[in-house]
Design an enzyme around this catalytic site. Structure first.
Site, PDB file in Angstrom:
ATOM      1  N   ASP A   1       2.791   1.874   3.779  1.00 17.96           N
ATOM      2  CA  ASP A   1       2.024   3.120   3.664  1.00 17.96           C
ATOM      3  C   ASP A   1       2.973   4.287   3.428  1.00 17.96           C
ATOM      4  O   ASP A   1       2.796   5.377   3.965  1.00 17.96           O
ATOM      5  CB  ASP A   1       1.117   3.378   4.872  1.00 17.96           C
ATOM      6  CG  ASP A   1      -0.137   4.185   4.497  1.00 17.96           C
ATOM      7  OD1 ASP A   1      -0.258   4.575   3.319  1.00 17.96           O
ATOM      8  OD2 ASP A   1      -0.976   4.419   5.374  1.00 17.96           O
TER       9      ASP A   1
ATOM     10  N   HIS B   1      -9.257   1.178   0.322  1.00 16.46           N
ATOM     11  CA  HIS B   1      -8.429   2.060   1.161  1.00 16.46           C
ATOM     12  C   HIS B   1      -9.328   3.159   1.727  1.00 16.46           C
ATOM     13  O   HIS B   1     -10.316   3.529   1.103  1.00 16.46           O
ATOM     14  CB  HIS B   1      -7.315   2.651   0.285  1.00 16.46           C
ATOM     15  CG  HIS B   1      -6.329   3.494   1.021  1.00 16.46           C
ATOM     16  ND1 HIS B   1      -6.570   4.815   1.353  1.00 16.46           N
ATOM     17  CD2 HIS B   1      -5.089   3.201   1.485  1.00 16.46           C
ATOM     18  CE1 HIS B   1      -5.515   5.293   1.990  1.00 16.46           C
ATOM     19  NE2 HIS B   1      -4.601   4.345   2.095  1.00 16.46           N
TER      20      HIS B   1
ATOM     21  N   GLU C   1       0.852  -1.201   0.000  1.00 19.89           N
ATOM     22  CA  GLU C   1       0.000   0.000   0.000  1.00 19.89           C
ATOM     23  C   GLU C   1       0.874   1.232   0.000  1.00 19.89           C
ATOM     24  O   GLU C   1       1.064   1.880   1.025  1.00 19.89           O
ATOM     25  CB  GLU C   1      -0.926  -0.022   1.234  1.00 19.89           C
ATOM     26  CG  GLU C   1      -1.945   1.114   1.266  1.00 19.89           C
ATOM     27  CD  GLU C   1      -2.528   1.316   2.665  1.00 19.89           C
ATOM     28  OE1 GLU C   1      -3.004   0.340   3.268  1.00 19.89           O
ATOM     29  OE2 GLU C   1      -2.484   2.460   3.159  1.00 19.89           O
TER      30      GLU C   1
HETATM   31 MN    MN Z   1      -2.486   4.392   2.775  1.00 24.61          MN
END
Ligand code: MN
Length: 321
Positions: free
Chosen positions: A283, A163, A7
């Site tokens: 992330d 998401h 991600e």
């Molecule tokens: Mn994210």
């Protein structure tokens, strides 16, 4: 050990849509903002250097929620912006095919166009699936208008990553507490709720092979499945489901570790959803790569299980190997 991060965010400054989902309630520290502005549009040098320094072999890239494509009110702009974003993404993947993979964005404002774009990104661009940031202009993915999109996703057998995106603001519990909106807490409740709508709508009885990915250790859901099962069973409800919520969650969902760097949560998730359904994510650039990789490398898992979380499950789901 090979590490795939699932991600990892980027922006495309050339899009017409810009900043629609930037937080109106939270102010980031200057240093955080500067890091985002510097790193998000970069699809080469800064990113690859960060990956090399910390041992991330592959970033699976996706357009950040901050760009706000899901909130673009003009469907024609959403369509052209999605194409441009997916072309930019494909260019990065083709420039560094061993380092990057990509999840495309779809113009869900126009479901028929979204299906055409999905056909294009899978058949022509070779991208690995789709990522969407929450609802699209208030529409959630269980609504009938999106059935053709689920048909196309299952037809191509590619996953959709759900998401967080812009959440509704009218939540009295957060009044006067903007620090709890966004990634701090509200996104987990909003995105977990979106995932549960998919389940209780019966979507996975219609599309039993549909594959959904949730970030942030499953948006708290792995820790709530037992209660969902018992409380739903006690209700008179229109939701006529063939299976228990926990069964859909293990059969149709995969989760990633993005932004959750606690071994207690990881082990709880392993016990709840199984080792084959959990994938590593950083992330980037919002979270620290070094912290995430340290969390992974020190996880109390067997070597075989660690390999599954670090890369094996992602390779199988996205057909990367
Ligand atoms: Mn994210």
């Amino acid at each position: 050990m090979k590490i795939i991060a699932m991600e990892e965010a980027f922006t495309v400054p050339a899009l017409t849509t810009h900043g629609l989902a930037m937080s109106r309630w939270q102010r980031f520290r200057e240093s955080e903002l500067a890091n985002m502005v510097r790193r998000l549009p970069d699809l080469a040098d800064l990113r690859l250097a960060d990956m090399d320094e910390h041992g991330v072999d592959v970033q699976v890239l996706s357009l950040t929620n901050n760009q706000g494509l899901e909130l673009q009110p003009d469907p024609a702009i959403a369509v052209s912006d999605a194409k441009l974003a997916n072309d930019v993404l494909t260019e990065a993947v083709r420039a560094h095919p061993t380092r990057f993979a990509g999840l495309a964005v779809l113009p869900l404002q126009d479901p028929a166009a979204a299906v055409r774009e999905l056909d294009r990104v899978v058949n022509q661009l070779g991208l690995s699936g789709v990522l969407t940031n929450g609802h699209t202009l208030g529409h959630y993915l269980d609504e009938p208008r999106f059935r053709p999109v689920w048909e196309a996703l299952t037809g191509h057998d590619v996953p959709i990553y759900l998401h967080p995106g812009a959440a509704p603001t009218e939540w009295p519990v957060f009044d006067g507490h903007p620090e709890l909106l966004g990634a701090t807490y509200a996104w987990a409740a909003e995105t977990g709720g979106h995932a549960l709508r998919l389940i209780t709508s019966g979507l996975f009885d219609t599309f039993p092979t549909a594959k959904v990915i949730l970030g942030h250790m499953g948006e708290l859901l792995p820790f709530h499945l037992s209660r969902l099962d018992t409380r739903l069973a006690a209700l008179e409800t229109d939701a006529k489901l063939e299976k228990k919520v926990s069964e859909y969650f293990t059969e149709n969902f995969w989760i990633t570790t993005s932004g959750v760097m606690a071994h207690s949560a990881l082990i709880g998730a392993v016990l709840s959803v199984g080792i084959d359904n959990i994938m590593f994510a950083v992330d980037y650039p919002y979270e620290s790569t070094v912290q995430a990789v340290d969390f992974l490398n020190s996880a109390p898992l067997s070597p075989a299980d660690l390999e599954k979380v670090a890369h094996g499950n992602a390779e199988r789901l996205l057909r990367l190997a």
